[in-house]
Design a protein around this motif. Structure first.
Motif, PDB file in Angstrom:
ATOM      1  N   ILE A  69     -10.109  -9.631   3.212  1.00  0.00           N
ATOM      2  CA  ILE A  69      -8.636 -10.047   3.976  1.00  0.00           C
ATOM      3  C   ILE A  69      -7.534  -9.388   2.966  1.00  0.00           C
ATOM      4  CG2 ILE A  69      -9.418 -11.877   5.204  1.00  0.00           C
ATOM      5  CD1 ILE A  69      -7.659 -13.396   3.290  1.00  0.00           C
ATOM      6  N   LYS A  70      -6.300  -9.221   3.742  1.00  0.00           N
ATOM      7  CA  LYS A  70      -5.204  -8.752   2.844  1.00  0.00           C
ATOM      8  C   LYS A  70      -4.418  -9.898   2.406  1.00  0.00           C
ATOM      9  CE  LYS A  70      -2.988  -4.535   3.473  1.00  0.00           C
ATOM     10  NZ  LYS A  70      -3.541  -3.748   2.221  1.00  0.00           N
ATOM     11  N   CYS A  71      -4.734 -10.549   1.246  1.00  0.00           N
ATOM     12  CA  CYS A  71      -3.845 -11.531   0.751  1.00  0.00           C
ATOM     13  C   CYS A  71      -3.368 -11.233  -0.317  1.00  0.00           C
ATOM     14  CB  CYS A  71      -4.516 -12.919   0.878  1.00  0.00           C
ATOM     15  SG  CYS A  71      -5.954 -12.981  -0.312  1.00  0.00           S
TER      16      CYS A  71
ATOM     17  N   SER B 293       5.060   9.858  -0.994  1.00  0.00           N
ATOM     18  CA  SER B 293       3.797   9.535  -1.115  1.00  0.00           C
ATOM     19  C   SER B 293       3.764   8.336  -2.232  1.00  0.00           C
ATOM     20  CB  SER B 293       3.139  10.694  -1.914  1.00  0.00           C
ATOM     21  OG  SER B 293       3.876  11.468  -2.678  1.00  0.00           O
ATOM     22  N   TYR B 294       2.799   7.735  -2.125  1.00  0.00           N
ATOM     23  CA  TYR B 294       2.141   6.415  -2.767  1.00  0.00           C
ATOM     24  C   TYR B 294       2.138   6.854  -4.151  1.00  0.00           C
ATOM     25  CZ  TYR B 294       0.043   2.143  -4.259  1.00  0.00           C
ATOM     26  OH  TYR B 294      -0.024   0.718  -4.907  1.00  0.00           O
ATOM     27  N   TYR B 295       1.272   7.911  -4.458  1.00  0.00           N
ATOM     28  CA  TYR B 295       0.968   8.208  -5.729  1.00  0.00           C
ATOM     29  C   TYR B 295       1.937   9.696  -6.390  1.00  0.00           C
ATOM     30  CZ  TYR B 295      -3.556   5.955  -5.194  1.00  0.00           C
ATOM     31  OH  TYR B 295      -4.562   5.219  -5.076  1.00  0.00           O
TER      32      TYR B 295
ATOM     33  N   GLU C 248       0.458  -7.040   5.965  1.00  0.00           N
ATOM     34  CA  GLU C 248      -0.356  -5.812   6.317  1.00  0.00           C
ATOM     35  C   GLU C 248       0.565  -4.551   5.981  1.00  0.00           C
ATOM     36  OE1 GLU C 248      -2.912  -4.487   8.154  1.00  0.00           O
ATOM     37  OE2 GLU C 248      -3.889  -6.382   7.852  1.00  0.00           O
ATOM     38  N   GLY C 249      -0.020  -3.350   6.408  1.00  0.00           N
ATOM     39  CA  GLY C 249       0.781  -2.210   5.978  1.00  0.00           C
ATOM     40  C   GLY C 249       0.168  -0.939   6.955  1.00  0.00           C
ATOM     41  N   LEU C 250       1.280  -0.530   7.648  1.00  0.00           N
ATOM     42  CA  LEU C 250       1.256   0.537   8.454  1.00  0.00           C
ATOM     43  C   LEU C 250       2.264   1.447   8.657  1.00  0.00           C
ATOM     44  CD1 LEU C 250       1.341  -0.594  12.362  1.00  0.00           C
ATOM     45  CD2 LEU C 250       2.016  -2.198  10.491  1.00  0.00           C
TER      46      LEU C 250
ATOM     47  N   LEU D 272       7.827   5.804   7.906  1.00  0.00           N
ATOM     48  CA  LEU D 272       8.674   4.628   7.750  1.00  0.00           C
ATOM     49  C   LEU D 272       7.321   3.592   7.396  1.00  0.00           C
ATOM     50  CD1 LEU D 272      11.258   2.873   7.756  1.00  0.00           C
ATOM     51  CD2 LEU D 272      10.944   2.546  10.057  1.00  0.00           C
ATOM     52  N   TYR D 273       7.288   2.935   6.264  1.00  0.00           N
ATOM     53  CA  TYR D 273       6.219   2.231   5.956  1.00  0.00           C
ATOM     54  C   TYR D 273       6.644   0.787   6.539  1.00  0.00           C
ATOM     55  CZ  TYR D 273       2.637  -0.453   3.389  1.00  0.00           C
ATOM     56  OH  TYR D 273       1.556  -1.324   2.774  1.00  0.00           O
ATOM     57  N   LEU D 274       5.588  -0.092   7.242  1.00  0.00           N
ATOM     58  CA  LEU D 274       6.243  -1.223   7.719  1.00  0.00           C
ATOM     59  C   LEU D 274       5.137  -2.250   7.319  1.00  0.00           C
ATOM     60  CD1 LEU D 274       5.615   0.100  11.267  1.00  0.00           C
ATOM     61  CD2 LEU D 274       7.837  -0.509  10.210  1.00  0.00           C
ATOM     62  N   ARG D 275       5.853  -3.540   6.835  1.00  0.00           N
ATOM     63  CA  ARG D 275       4.937  -4.386   5.871  1.00  0.00           C
ATOM     64  C   ARG D 275       5.269  -5.850   6.786  1.00  0.00           C
ATOM     65  NH1 ARG D 275       3.223  -5.505   0.671  1.00  0.00           N
ATOM     66  NH2 ARG D 275       2.189  -3.354   1.189  1.00  0.00           N
ATOM     67  N   PRO D 276       4.409  -6.028   7.708  1.00  0.00           N
ATOM     68  CA  PRO D 276       4.474  -7.387   8.381  1.00  0.00           C
ATOM     69  C   PRO D 276       3.706  -8.330   7.279  1.00  0.00           C
ATOM     70  CG  PRO D 276       3.225  -5.854   9.586  1.00  0.00           C
ATOM     71  CD  PRO D 276       3.372  -5.189   8.380  1.00  0.00           C
TER      72      PRO D 276
ATOM     73  N   GLY E 145      -6.383   5.107   2.591  1.00  0.00           N
ATOM     74  CA  GLY E 145      -5.599   4.084   2.948  1.00  0.00           C
ATOM     75  C   GLY E 145      -4.402   4.216   3.601  1.00  0.00           C
ATOM     76  N   THR E 146      -3.516   3.412   4.194  1.00  0.00           N
ATOM     77  CA  THR E 146      -2.297   3.929   4.917  1.00  0.00           C
ATOM     78  C   THR E 146      -1.394   4.436   3.890  1.00  0.00           C
ATOM     79  OG1 THR E 146      -2.857   2.035   6.450  1.00  0.00           O
ATOM     80  CG2 THR E 146      -0.539   2.749   6.163  1.00  0.00           C
ATOM     81  N   ALA E 147      -1.039   3.695   2.797  1.00  0.00           N
ATOM     82  CA  ALA E 147      -0.038   4.038   1.762  1.00  0.00           C
ATOM     83  C   ALA E 147      -0.601   5.453   1.018  1.00  0.00           C
ATOM     84  CB  ALA E 147       0.090   3.091   0.741  1.00  0.00           C
ATOM     85  N   ALA E 148      -2.040   5.632   0.510  1.00  0.00           N
ATOM     86  CA  ALA E 148      -2.549   6.427   0.117  1.00  0.00           C
ATOM     87  C   ALA E 148      -2.799   7.648   0.693  1.00  0.00           C
ATOM     88  CB  ALA E 148      -3.719   6.205  -0.770  1.00  0.00           C
TER      89      ALA E 148
ATOM     90  N   ASN F 219      -5.330 -11.387  -3.982  1.00  0.00           N
ATOM     91  CA  ASN F 219      -6.235 -10.334  -4.333  1.00  0.00           C
ATOM     92  C   ASN F 219      -5.650  -9.363  -5.234  1.00  0.00           C
ATOM     93  OD1 ASN F 219      -8.269 -11.347  -2.803  1.00  0.00           O
ATOM     94  ND2 ASN F 219      -7.916  -9.866  -0.880  1.00  0.00           N
ATOM     95  N   TYR F 220      -4.393  -8.924  -5.125  1.00  0.00           N
ATOM     96  CA  TYR F 220      -3.549  -7.950  -5.718  1.00  0.00           C
ATOM     97  C   TYR F 220      -3.153  -8.621  -6.989  1.00  0.00           C
ATOM     98  CZ  TYR F 220      -4.295  -5.515  -1.239  1.00  0.00           C
ATOM     99  OH  TYR F 220      -4.886  -5.172  -0.077  1.00  0.00           O
ATOM    100  N   ALA F 221      -2.800  -9.861  -6.961  1.00  0.00           N
ATOM    101  CA  ALA F 221      -2.257 -10.473  -8.272  1.00  0.00           C
ATOM    102  C   ALA F 221      -3.438 -10.274  -9.371  1.00  0.00           C
ATOM    103  CB  ALA F 221      -1.741 -11.785  -7.983  1.00  0.00           C
TER     104      ALA F 221
END
Ligand code: PLP
Ligand code: COI
Length: 354
Positions: free
Chosen positions: A193-195, A165-167, A69-71, A133-137, A299-302, A198-200
């Motif tokens: 889902i966030k797995c 910023s992300y970008y 996750e990302g928040l 502060l980006y949280l990565r569970p 998006g959260t990061a963007a 998907n990103y790989a």
């Protein structure tokens, strides 16, 4: 639930806000807990940030049983720290867990862990404009065996990273390339889902886009390569005439929390929002006729990221003269205003850390 706390003996120097970027620095501690079929979730602990050790046959290393996750935690003007809709991330994490046969975490337990962890690390929440502060569970399966099946053992962790910023563009418009060959997801798969997988799978197209000077790719659907889906790390929205269009959640798109929040803000301000299929033909026609007035990712990061140029099969389209549009700016101001506590949270989305 008892959460053991082992305080670091070597607190790190906090980075200068101008050097933050995204996900480069990590705080002093991390949260970790274990799952086994017999014991359930147990051994909750906040420990000094350090490397972890895994059995070489650990499921995650071979079969990709990993979700995340990302928040963000935001520093308000009054100095307090707050989260934005954390329960939505917890619910999506459990939906991701269900899809990959990883163990779910009871919502109240997940929220207690998250708020306790942020409370311990809150001094790491930066205060400069646009930082957080980006949280990565994240959770992964770690059976020590090579058989392919639903895991019996898992680990859940949270790490935190002070970010800017992300970008590199910040709030300035980004350039996005529409990907016509690789696909990200199909209905029935894991697109919703966030797995990690998907990103790989998206990296090849991402690298191709970056080599041509684009920030990320905009995916088309995996069956017909005809309908707009989402960007690598954000959902997308388009202002076509008086209608705000965003791709419907058909099962292959991530149900973004920023997307959901934008829709709620837009509707409450009287805009017409359609969650529907949007074909590349309709989008190209709107780009060519000038009906497409604004495009942005969310998006959260963007955060809210204006799209200034789209490229499809080597044809380039500038959007709104490469400038941020009125609706994009309104959404940016409203969401960041609520997140950083600069405007009243009339939606009840924020959660203050004690
Ligand atoms: N789509 C993808 C593929 C993402 O990685 C993200 C980021 O989390 C989003 C959309 C936006 O989701 P959210 O607004 O919940 O951060
Ligand atoms: C987020 O916005 O939180 C994300 O997870 C995007 C990420 C892949 C950087």
């Amino acid at each position: 639930m008892e959460i053991k706390f082992i305080k670091t003996e070597n607190p790190k120097e906090k980075p200068e806000s101008s050097t933050l970027g995204f996900g480069k620095f990590f705080t002093d501690h991390m949260f970790i807990m274990d799952y086994s079929k017999d014991e359930g979730w147990h051994n909750q602990r906040i420990v000094p940030f350090e490397n972890i050790s895994l059995h070489p046959a650990s499921t995650v290393l071979h079969y990709g049983s990993e979700i995340f996750e990302g928040l963000k935690a935001y520093r308000r003007a009054d100095g307090k720290v707050q989260l934005f809709r954390p329960i939505e991330n917890i619910r999506r994490m459990n939906s991701s867990a269900e899809r990959l046969c990883l163990p779910e975490i009871p919502e109240d337990m997940a929220l207690e862990i998250l708020t306790k962890f942020v409370s311990v690390e809150q001094d790491w929440t930066p205060s400069a404009e646009g930082t957080s502060l980006y949280l990565r569970p994240f959770m992964f399966g770690n059976d020590e065996s090579l058989g392919v099946h639903a895991v019996q053992n898992a680990t859940y962790m949270i790490i935190a990273s002070p970010v800017g910023s992300y970008y590199k563009e910040g709030i300035n418009p980004v350039k996005i390339m529409i990907e016509a060959e690789d696909v990200r997801a199909v209905k029935g798969g894991t697109g919703y889902i966030k797995c990690g997988g998907n990103y790989a799978a998206s990296n090849r197209a991402g690298a191709k886009a970056e080599a041509k000077g684009y920030s990320q790719v905009l995916w088309l659907d995996g069956v017909e390569r005809r309908y707009i889906e989402e960007v690598g790390a954000m959902n997308v929205m388009f202002k076509i005439g008086d209608e705000i269009v965003t791709p419907a959640l058909t099962g292959s798109i991530l149900p973004g929390i920023t997307r959901k929040s934008c829709i709620e803000v837009l509707k409450s301000k009287g805009y017409t929002v359609s969650e529907r299929l949007l074909s590349i033909d309709e989008l190209s026609e709107a780009l060519e006729s000038g009906k497409l007035e604004e495009a942005w990712g969310c998006g959260t990061a963007a955060v809210i990221s204006p799209i200034g140029e789209l490229c499809y099969k080597d044809k380039k389209y500038a959007i709104n003269g490469g400038e941020i549009g009125e609706v994009t700016q309104m959404l940016y101001d409203t969401l960041t205003g609520i997140q950083w506590g600069k405007i009243d949270d009339c939606y009840g989305w924020t959660c203050e850390i004690k």
